[in-house]
Design a protein around this motif. Structure first.
Motif, PDB file in Angstrom:
ATOM      1  N   PHE A   1       0.815  -1.216   0.000  1.00  0.00           N
ATOM      2  CA  PHE A   1       0.000   0.000   0.000  1.00  0.00           C
ATOM      3  C   PHE A   1       0.848   1.264   0.000  1.00  0.00           C
ATOM      4  CE2 PHE A   1      -3.692  -2.590   1.039  1.00  0.00           C
ATOM      5  CZ  PHE A   1      -4.653  -1.962   0.267  1.00  0.00           C
ATOM      6  N   THR A   2       2.091   1.175   0.421  1.00  0.00           N
ATOM      7  CA  THR A   2       2.969   2.343   0.346  1.00  0.00           C
ATOM      8  C   THR A   2       3.867   2.281  -0.886  1.00  0.00           C
ATOM      9  OG1 THR A   2       4.556   1.274   1.829  1.00  0.00           O
ATOM     10  CG2 THR A   2       2.974   2.762   2.825  1.00  0.00           C
ATOM     11  N   MET A   3       4.303   1.078  -1.263  1.00  0.00           N
ATOM     12  CA  MET A   3       5.231   0.913  -2.380  1.00  0.00           C
ATOM     13  C   MET A   3       4.569   1.192  -3.729  1.00  0.00           C
ATOM     14  SD  MET A   3       7.367  -2.552  -2.966  1.00  0.00           S
ATOM     15  CE  MET A   3       7.780  -3.145  -4.567  1.00  0.00           C
ATOM     16  N   VAL A   4       3.368   0.658  -3.954  1.00  0.00           N
ATOM     17  CA  VAL A   4       2.725   0.793  -5.267  1.00  0.00           C
ATOM     18  C   VAL A   4       2.429   2.251  -5.611  1.00  0.00           C
ATOM     19  CG1 VAL A   4       0.657   0.239  -6.620  1.00  0.00           C
ATOM     20  CG2 VAL A   4       1.933  -1.582  -5.477  1.00  0.00           C
ATOM     21  N   PRO A   5       1.817   3.046  -4.711  1.00  0.00           N
ATOM     22  CA  PRO A   5       1.633   4.453  -5.083  1.00  0.00           C
ATOM     23  C   PRO A   5       2.959   5.153  -5.398  1.00  0.00           C
ATOM     24  CG  PRO A   5       0.278   3.922  -3.201  1.00  0.00           C
ATOM     25  CD  PRO A   5       1.178   2.741  -3.438  1.00  0.00           C
ATOM     26  N   ASP A   6       3.985   4.868  -4.622  1.00  0.00           N
ATOM     27  CA  ASP A   6       5.288   5.488  -4.853  1.00  0.00           C
ATOM     28  C   ASP A   6       5.836   5.093  -6.222  1.00  0.00           C
ATOM     29  OD1 ASP A   6       7.576   6.972  -4.350  1.00  0.00           O
ATOM     30  OD2 ASP A   6       8.528   5.410  -3.154  1.00  0.00           O
ATOM     31  N   GLU A   7       5.735   3.810  -6.577  1.00  0.00           N
ATOM     32  CA  GLU A   7       6.242   3.343  -7.867  1.00  0.00           C
ATOM     33  C   GLU A   7       5.399   3.842  -9.034  1.00  0.00           C
ATOM     34  OE1 GLU A   7       9.015   2.143  -8.413  1.00  0.00           O
ATOM     35  OE2 GLU A   7       9.658   0.965  -6.694  1.00  0.00           O
ATOM     36  N   GLU A   8       4.088   3.826  -8.880  1.00  0.00           N
ATOM     37  CA  GLU A   8       3.211   4.146 -10.004  1.00  0.00           C
ATOM     38  C   GLU A   8       3.072   5.641 -10.257  1.00  0.00           C
ATOM     39  OE1 GLU A   8       1.954   2.006 -12.129  1.00  0.00           O
ATOM     40  OE2 GLU A   8       2.553   0.203 -11.048  1.00  0.00           O
ATOM     41  N   SER A   9       3.006   6.442  -9.211  1.00  0.00           N
ATOM     42  CA  SER A   9       2.733   7.862  -9.417  1.00  0.00           C
ATOM     43  C   SER A   9       3.693   8.793  -8.685  1.00  0.00           C
ATOM     44  CB  SER A   9       1.298   8.177  -8.954  1.00  0.00           C
ATOM     45  OG  SER A   9       1.168   7.967  -7.564  1.00  0.00           O
ATOM     46  N   GLY A  10       4.580   8.234  -7.871  1.00  0.00           N
ATOM     47  CA  GLY A  10       5.487   9.069  -7.099  1.00  0.00           C
ATOM     48  C   GLY A  10       4.843   9.630  -5.852  1.00  0.00           C
ATOM     49  N   ARG A  11       3.648   9.138  -5.529  1.00  0.00           N
ATOM     50  CA  ARG A  11       2.905   9.639  -4.373  1.00  0.00           C
ATOM     51  C   ARG A  11       3.352   8.906  -3.117  1.00  0.00           C
ATOM     52  NH1 ARG A  11      -2.603   9.129  -2.045  1.00  0.00           N
ATOM     53  NH2 ARG A  11      -2.887   7.158  -3.130  1.00  0.00           N
ATOM     54  N   LYS A  12       3.621   9.647  -2.069  1.00  0.00           N
ATOM     55  CA  LYS A  12       3.997   9.066  -0.781  1.00  0.00           C
ATOM     56  C   LYS A  12       2.746   8.990   0.090  1.00  0.00           C
ATOM     57  CE  LYS A  12       8.549   9.407  -1.503  1.00  0.00           C
ATOM     58  NZ  LYS A  12       9.026   8.455  -2.453  1.00  0.00           N
ATOM     59  N   VAL A  13       2.541   7.812   0.691  1.00  0.00           N
ATOM     60  CA  VAL A  13       1.397   7.623   1.572  1.00  0.00           C
ATOM     61  C   VAL A  13       1.844   6.898   2.821  1.00  0.00           C
ATOM     62  CG1 VAL A  13      -0.229   7.495  -0.374  1.00  0.00           C
ATOM     63  CG2 VAL A  13       0.686   5.387   0.613  1.00  0.00           C
ATOM     64  N   VAL A  14       1.011   7.017   3.848  1.00  0.00           N
ATOM     65  CA  VAL A  14       1.154   6.226   5.064  1.00  0.00           C
ATOM     66  C   VAL A  14      -0.069   5.325   5.100  1.00  0.00           C
ATOM     67  CG1 VAL A  14       1.188   6.288   7.575  1.00  0.00           C
ATOM     68  CG2 VAL A  14       2.440   8.013   6.282  1.00  0.00           C
ATOM     69  N   ALA A  15       0.148   4.041   5.280  1.00  0.00           N
ATOM     70  CA  ALA A  15      -0.963   3.097   5.335  1.00  0.00           C
ATOM     71  C   ALA A  15      -1.023   2.459   6.712  1.00  0.00           C
ATOM     72  CB  ALA A  15      -0.804   2.025   4.266  1.00  0.00           C
ATOM     73  N   THR A  16      -2.245   2.219   7.181  1.00  0.00           N
ATOM     74  CA  THR A  16      -2.439   1.481   8.425  1.00  0.00           C
ATOM     75  C   THR A  16      -3.471   0.401   8.164  1.00  0.00           C
ATOM     76  OG1 THR A  16      -4.117   3.068   9.149  1.00  0.00           O
ATOM     77  CG2 THR A  16      -1.893   3.414   9.960  1.00  0.00           C
ATOM     78  N   ILE A  17      -3.309  -0.731   8.850  1.00  0.00           N
ATOM     79  CA  ILE A  17      -4.257  -1.826   8.724  1.00  0.00           C
ATOM     80  C   ILE A  17      -4.861  -2.080  10.097  1.00  0.00           C
ATOM     81  CG2 ILE A  17      -4.562  -4.270   8.168  1.00  0.00           C
ATOM     82  CD1 ILE A  17      -2.345  -4.070   6.170  1.00  0.00           C
ATOM     83  N   ALA A  18      -6.197  -2.019  10.157  1.00  0.00           N
ATOM     84  CA  ALA A  18      -6.920  -2.286  11.402  1.00  0.00           C
ATOM     85  C   ALA A  18      -6.946  -3.793  11.656  1.00  0.00           C
ATOM     86  CB  ALA A  18      -8.342  -1.745  11.289  1.00  0.00           C
ATOM     87  N   PRO A  19      -7.237  -4.220  12.874  1.00  0.00           N
ATOM     88  CA  PRO A  19      -7.332  -5.652  13.166  1.00  0.00           C
ATOM     89  C   PRO A  19      -8.324  -6.395  12.258  1.00  0.00           C
ATOM     90  CG  PRO A  19      -7.307  -4.408  15.199  1.00  0.00           C
ATOM     91  CD  PRO A  19      -7.394  -3.403  14.084  1.00  0.00           C
ATOM     92  N   THR A  20      -9.314  -5.667  11.734  1.00  0.00           N
ATOM     93  CA  THR A  20     -10.296  -6.271  10.830  1.00  0.00           C
ATOM     94  C   THR A  20      -9.731  -6.481   9.431  1.00  0.00           C
ATOM     95  OG1 THR A  20     -11.079  -4.102  10.139  1.00  0.00           O
ATOM     96  CG2 THR A  20     -12.210  -5.136  12.012  1.00  0.00           C
ATOM     97  N   GLY A  21      -8.566  -5.884   9.171  1.00  0.00           N
ATOM     98  CA  GLY A  21      -7.979  -5.954   7.834  1.00  0.00           C
ATOM     99  C   GLY A  21      -8.285  -4.734   6.995  1.00  0.00           C
ATOM    100  N   ALA A  22      -9.141  -3.833   7.498  1.00  0.00           N
ATOM    101  CA  ALA A  22      -9.462  -2.610   6.761  1.00  0.00           C
ATOM    102  C   ALA A  22      -8.217  -1.728   6.668  1.00  0.00           C
ATOM    103  CB  ALA A  22     -10.580  -1.855   7.465  1.00  0.00           C
TER     104      ALA A  22
END
Length: 196
Positions: free
Chosen positions: A35-56
């Protein structure tokens, strides 16, 4: 109502848990990485991703351009958000951040499922899963499944498979410097924690 007369309400259907990328890959680390690598590779966008215990998954934009309007990629394919190029994307369409995150998750799950199907041993291997799903997202699941990477990994030769990543540097019949750099990064991730 008297017994035997009329109809009763149907029993409620059991809730089916939504598929998650972590569940498909057997690794929350691989899911977060993608979730962080693909945006960076595809568009150069930096994101922070978090995953809840539910997987969301929650993705927060940090920096870089957001492609909320569909555009043509380097080889002329209608693309949206972070490299999403499905048949449903049409030039001129506009998306919200939430729609982009949902579409990215859906596409990553589809690519991950395809890779796990042809390379079952990838399940639970965070670094190799991150690298190969990133590759599949870029070149397609069928190309990965027919590749030397799949052949080597299905034979248990993980390092040899990782060494094939740099070969996937072509788009539209020509070598793209961005793909050379991307494949080098994917190979580096792939090799992490593998025995020599």
């Amino acid at each position: 109502m008297m017994p035997g007369h009329g109809t009763s309400a149907p029993a409620p259907k059991p809730k089916v848990a939504a598929k998650t990328l972590a569940g498909v890959l057997g690794s929350a680390a691989a899911a977060l990485g993608l979730f962080t690598m693909v945006p960076d590779e595809e568009s150069g966008r930096k994101v922070v991703a978090t995953i809840a215990p539910t997987g969301a998954v929650t993705v927060k934009h940090v920096s870089g351009k957001q492609y909320l309007k569909a555009y043509l990629d380097a080889v002329g394919v209608a693309t949206a958000c972070d490299g999403i190029a499905t048949k449903d994307i049409k030039l001129g369409q506009t998306y919200t951040d939430a729609q982009c995150t949902t579409m990215l998750e859906r596409e990553l799950i589809v690519h991950a499922e395809g890779v796990v199907k042809c390379i079952p041993g990838i399940y639970g291997r965070a670094n190799q899963a991150m690298a190969v799903v990133s590759l599949a997202y870029n070149v397609g699941v069928s190309m990965v499944c027919k590749s030397s990477i799949a052949r080597y990994w299905n034979a248990g030769q993980w390092r040899a498979g990782c060494d094939f990543f740099p070969r996937y540097k072509f788009a539209g019949g020509r070598v793209l410097p961005g793909l050379v750099a991307r494949r080098a990064r994917e190979r580096e991730i792939c090799l992490k924690e593998l025995p020599r």
